[in-house]
Write an enzyme that holds these catalytic residues in place. Structure first.
Site: not given
Ligand code: 5RP
Length: 264
Positions: A175
């Site tokens: 991710k």
């Molecule tokens: C940070 C994370 C987050 O909690 C996650 O990515 C948040 O999602 P978004 O940016 O879409 O609110 O894993 O490292």
């Protein structure tokens, strides 16, 4: 010669990345683990109506046990890293969940962040290695999150390098953040890539970002704030789904969002 693969590992991956489209919409609600508690996440008990529209939930064990009915048939991507709040050094985290508890919770994947170039880079990379090793032992895939410290540039060179490192270390999925020239990130990373949504932006921009990401090689999104902070979280997750799974246009997806119910 027939070689039997690891059925459990493959089954878990297929529960997350849907074999029909090869794509995935993960709902991220793990923000509170480092003290980030935005908007609708304050109403954490009311998030349930969103779950049926997600392919997988990414969250902490506290959120899972408190907010998700055990009858829900959705794969769980469990964040198993913690130890730093947003008030201090975010990269200073360690693995805080025993693999036994993850198995008890019947999770489909384990996740932690890596902070490439961050103060505790090595510690975070070894955290990921621990998850990959557990994953091999117990048949559980790993999602590596390429977290970006305040001082890091979110460009294709950096995000591509961090994503490639995660994949080389054995992460099943990666991710990362969306950036310009995103094909250079997915092109250099042999593991499937999903994008984080990042801070709340206008709905149409978030849909365009999702479209750009899948058009440039991402298998989907792991989105949080741009869904649950929207005035129509259900409309928004349905719109994102249409882009990710049905290759809908941004305009068509925006209509889906606009027709969604207000609030949760
Ligand atoms: C940070 C994370 C987050 O909690 C996650 O990515 C948040 O999602 P978004 O940016 O879409 O609110 O894993 O490292």
């Amino acid at each position: 010669m027939t070689v039997l693969g690891d059925w459990g590992f493959t089954n878990r991956v297929n529960r997350i990345i849907k074999p029909k489209s090869g794509r995935c919409v993960m709902l991220a609600i793990d923000h509170g683990y480092f003290g980030n508690i935005p908007g609708q996440l304050k109403d954490f008990k009311n998030l349930e109506p969103l779950f049926e529209y997600a392919d997988a939930l990414m969250l902490t064990r506290g959120m899972l046990r408190n907010c998700v009915p055990a009858a829900l048939d959705k794969p769980i991507i469990l964040r198993v890293s913690a130890g730093a709040s947003m008030l201090k050094e975010l990269s200073n985290e360690e693995i805080n969940v025993a693999v036994d508890d993850a198995i008890r919770l019947n999770v489909s994947a384990l996740t932690c962040s890596i902070f490439v170039g961050g103060e505790y880079e090595k510690q975070s990379l070894l955290n990921l290695s621990k998850l990959v090793n557990w994953g091999q032992e117990y048949g559980i895939p790993t999602l590596a999150v390429t977290a970006v410290g305040r001082e890091m540039v979110r460009d294709a060179r950096y995000l591509g390098m961090a994503s490639r490192m995660a994949a080389e270390m054995g992460a099943t999925m990666v991710k990362t953040y969306y950036c310009e020239n995103f094909d250079q990130v997915t092109g250099i990373c042999p593991s499937p890539v999903v994008i984080a949504g990042g801070k709340k932006i206008p709905e149409k921009d978030a849909l365009q970002m999702s479209k750009n990401a899948v058009n440039n090689g991402a298998v989907g999104v792991d989105m949080g704030r741009n869904i649950f902070q929207s005035d129509s979280p259900i409309g928004m997750i349905k719109a994102v789904r249409a882009i990710v799974h049905e290759n809908a246009s941004v305009d068509d997806a925006f209509e889906i969002y606009k027709n969604g119910p207000k609030g949760l």
